[in-house]
Design an enzyme around this catalytic site. Structure first.
Site, PDB file in Angstrom:
ATOM      1  N   GLU A 189     -10.776  -7.455   5.478  1.00  0.00           N
ATOM      2  CA  GLU A 189     -10.470  -6.934   4.141  1.00  0.00           C
ATOM      3  C   GLU A 189     -11.496  -7.395   3.117  1.00  0.00           C
ATOM      4  OE1 GLU A 189      -5.585  -6.697   4.145  1.00  0.00           O
ATOM      5  OE2 GLU A 189      -6.601  -8.053   2.767  1.00  0.00           O
ATOM      6  N   LYS A 248       0.837  -1.187   0.000  1.00  0.00           N
ATOM      7  CA  LYS A 248       0.000   0.000   0.000  1.00  0.00           C
ATOM      8  C   LYS A 248       0.874   1.240   0.000  1.00  0.00           C
ATOM      9  CE  LYS A 248      -3.480  -2.563   2.503  1.00  0.00           C
ATOM     10  NZ  LYS A 248      -3.838  -3.018   3.863  1.00  0.00           N
ATOM     11  N   ARG A 289      -4.274  -7.953  13.574  1.00  0.00           N
ATOM     12  CA  ARG A 289      -3.237  -7.088  14.162  1.00  0.00           C
ATOM     13  C   ARG A 289      -3.627  -5.625  13.965  1.00  0.00           C
ATOM     14  NH1 ARG A 289      -1.418  -8.205   8.864  1.00  0.00           N
ATOM     15  NH2 ARG A 289      -1.309  -6.290   7.656  1.00  0.00           N
TER      16      ARG A 289
HETATM   17  C1  MV4 Z   1      -8.605 -11.060  -5.683  1.00  0.00           C
HETATM   18  C2  MV4 Z   1      -8.616 -10.171  -6.791  1.00  0.00           C
HETATM   19  C3  MV4 Z   1      -9.650 -10.272  -7.697  1.00  0.00           C
HETATM   20  N1  MV4 Z   1     -10.615 -11.206  -7.515  1.00  0.00           N
HETATM   21  N2  MV4 Z   1      -9.602 -11.958  -5.558  1.00  0.00           N
HETATM   22  C4  MV4 Z   1      -4.403  -9.774  -3.896  1.00  0.00           C
HETATM   23  C5  MV4 Z   1      -3.815 -10.023  -2.558  1.00  0.00           C
HETATM   24  C6  MV4 Z   1      -4.818 -10.741  -1.759  1.00  0.00           C
HETATM   25  N3  MV4 Z   1      -4.964 -10.095  -0.508  1.00  0.00           N
HETATM   26  C7  MV4 Z   1      -6.063 -10.746  -2.581  1.00  0.00           C
HETATM   27  N4  MV4 Z   1      -5.755 -10.173  -3.840  1.00  0.00           N
HETATM   28  C8  MV4 Z   1      -6.659 -10.113  -4.843  1.00  0.00           C
HETATM   29  N5  MV4 Z   1      -7.676 -11.015  -4.756  1.00  0.00           N
HETATM   30  C9  MV4 Z   1     -10.559 -12.019  -6.476  1.00  0.00           C
HETATM   31  N6  MV4 Z   1     -11.523 -12.953  -6.319  1.00  0.00           N
HETATM   32  C10 MV4 Z   1      -7.596  -9.223  -6.881  1.00  0.00           C
HETATM   33  C11 MV4 Z   1      -6.603  -9.199  -5.903  1.00  0.00           C
HETATM   34  C12 MV4 Z   1      -5.617  -8.161  -6.070  1.00  0.00           C
HETATM   35  C13 MV4 Z   1      -5.513  -7.117  -5.128  1.00  0.00           C
HETATM   36  C14 MV4 Z   1      -6.298  -7.058  -3.992  1.00  0.00           C
HETATM   37  C15 MV4 Z   1      -6.181  -6.046  -3.080  1.00  0.00           C
HETATM   38  C16 MV4 Z   1      -5.265  -5.027  -3.305  1.00  0.00           C
HETATM   39  C17 MV4 Z   1      -4.476  -5.046  -4.413  1.00  0.00           C
HETATM   40  C18 MV4 Z   1      -4.578  -6.098  -5.340  1.00  0.00           C
HETATM   41  C19 MV4 Z   1      -3.780  -6.101  -6.488  1.00  0.00           C
HETATM   42  C20 MV4 Z   1      -3.874  -7.121  -7.384  1.00  0.00           C
HETATM   43  C21 MV4 Z   1      -4.802  -8.162  -7.173  1.00  0.00           C
END
Ligand code: MV4
Length: 450
Positions: A275, A237, A291
């Protein structure tokens, strides 16, 4: 209440906890590696103790050394900050076994939220909306195809043991799924020693919206609204704000109450973040962090609460100092993360800080462990500061951020500060019109221009 708390962390978050302790009349113990003898957290704490060599594995992650440090100094509780041992089930359990309080959730709550499939099952059972997908792990390609056809393409394959975006693969059709499924499993096996994967509907342009929750461990819990953390690069971030520019009070209360009720039901204690991916007015659970998070100050700013103080209170068995009806949003806050990194590639850039001048004035908070003459060691995370601004509304917060960035001076090393002035000139940033892919696309376009 505790007389003495040990802080199992370094940098700005260690200072954050020391400050809360001092305001509460609690003595603080800093732990440090041999590379951190001159670090600000060592200077600012009431006592300090060396726990090992530079490598974090041998120091800030060294459970036995930290527990010994508690015994030697008589600390009754440990605040883990974020990162390091903050979500380590074995550490939380080991502290409990030694009669030391872990300032955070129980080992069991860390466990059920640490494993992504268990977390999703728990969320579903607690009434939190989740992304459509497989029920648990998917064992073979036939099952994968079945799930994908049920929810529709595109789909995303995720490693159960993954995190921080590692071990994910997107497939737009059955043909892509065959390759993606196989590579996802073998990569998961190599990276995490666990080849279990699960499948979800792939959301194409979501925002990352996270809900701050807080429980007293006795069945009471509240939510403190959301943070929009969509502006990120490689799952790091960069810019976070509260409230989210796209979230109405009605949506906030609805999802916030769902999350608060969920954590109340499991007697969750302390700070947590649920989240979500947010697309077309709908929230989809992805993970829960058990956390305090890096970006917690934007929530503190708009609610006027001290989350670390509350963590310490509930860990000591006292209640929270507020209830849901006491919590009201006041204005808008933005945080930017300042890293010791060289643009445009964000390559880590440790070195000696020659000049450090923090901005000030109304609505400005600078959380940093820097000082002039400090040598940033190369062994740890590149985050060196967080600039948080608070205004009556979003435009005021943006103007204040621009003004504060103009006052901030960090000389001697490369930092990500120049990125933010450029970013603030972007109409999409000014309008809050972005999603999780916006920043990386923009950075690619910036590179193309040079
Ligand atoms: C996803 C998504 C799209 N669709 N799940 C990336 C890290 C993990 N915390 C979950 N992530 C994602 N899950 C679905 N079903 C896209 C991401 C993702 C993302 C999520 C949050 C913040 C930045 C991101 C960057 C790329 C992909």
């Amino acid at each position: 209440m505790f007389d003495k708390i040990l802080i199992a962390n370094r940098g700005e978050i260690a200072l954050r906890v020391i400050r809360a302790c001092r305001e509460m009349g609690i003595a603080s113990v800093a732990v440090h590696s041999t590379a951190d003898s001159d670090a600000m957290h060592v200077r600012m704490a009431d006592e300090s103790i060396c726990i090992g060599p530079p490598s974090s594995t041998d120091s800030y992650l060294n459970k036995a050394a930290i527990i010994s440090a508690c015994e030697i100094t008589g600390a009754q509780a440990v605040h883990p900050g974020y990162g390091f041992l903050s979500e380590n089930e074995a550490f939380a359990q080991a502290l409990q076994d030694h009669g030391i309080t872990f300032i955070g959730p129980s080992a069991e709550h860390i466990r059920i939220m640490g494993d992504k499939i268990t977390a999703k099952e728990t969320a579903l059972a607690l009434g939190i909306p989740v992304v459509p997908g497989s029920e648990g792990g998917v064992a073979n390609f036939e099952d994968a195809i079945g799930v994908a056809e049920g929810i529709g393409f595109p789909v995303i394959i995720k490693a159960t043991a993954g995190g921080g975006g590692r071990g994910m693969k997107v497939a737009k059709n059955a043909q892509e799924l065959e390759i993606a499924f196989r590579t996802a499993r073998s990569e998961a096996k190599n990276a995490f020693g666990n080849d279990e994967v699960y499948i979800e509907k792939y959301l194409q342009k979501p925002r990352h919206i996270e809900i701050q929750v807080f429980g007293d461990g006795k069945g009471n819990a509240v939510h403190l609204g959301e943070r929009d953390c969509s502006l990120q690069r490689r799952h790091q971030k960069v810019f976070e704000e509260a409230p989210g520019p796209s979230i109405t009070a009605e949506m906030r209360n609805k999802i916030g109450n769902i999350c608060a009720e969920a954590v109340a039901k499991i007697n969750y204690i302390g700070a947590g973040t649920v989240e979500f991916l947010y697309e077309d007015g709908e929230f989809f659970f992805i993970e829960m962090n058990t956390r305090l998070q890096v970006e917690h100050p934007v929530t503190e700013a708009i609610f006027g609460v001290d989350l670390v103080r509350e963590q310490i209170r509930v860990a000591a068995g006292m209640g929270m100092s507020f209830t849901q009806s006491d919590l009201e949003i006041n204005g808008h806050a933005i945080e930017v993360r300042i890293n010791a990194e060289k643009l445009p590639n964000f390559s880590p850039c440790p070195g000696t800080v020659r000049v450090f001048h923090a901005p000030g004035g109304l609505g400005v908070r600078m959380d940093s462990a820097l000082y002039a003459g400090y040598s940033i060691p190369p062994y740890y995370d590149s985050l060196i500061g967080k600039l948080i601004v608070h205004g009556r509304d979003r435009p005021e917060a943006l103007a204040r951020l621009r003004r504060a960035l103009g006052e901030l001076i960090i000389d001697g090393i490369d930092t990500t500060i120049p990125l933010f002035s450029t970013l603030l000139a972007e109409p999409d940033v000014q309008n809050g019109d972005y999603n999780i892919h916006w920043l990386e696309k923009w950075l690619d376009a910036q590179l193309g221009q040079h």
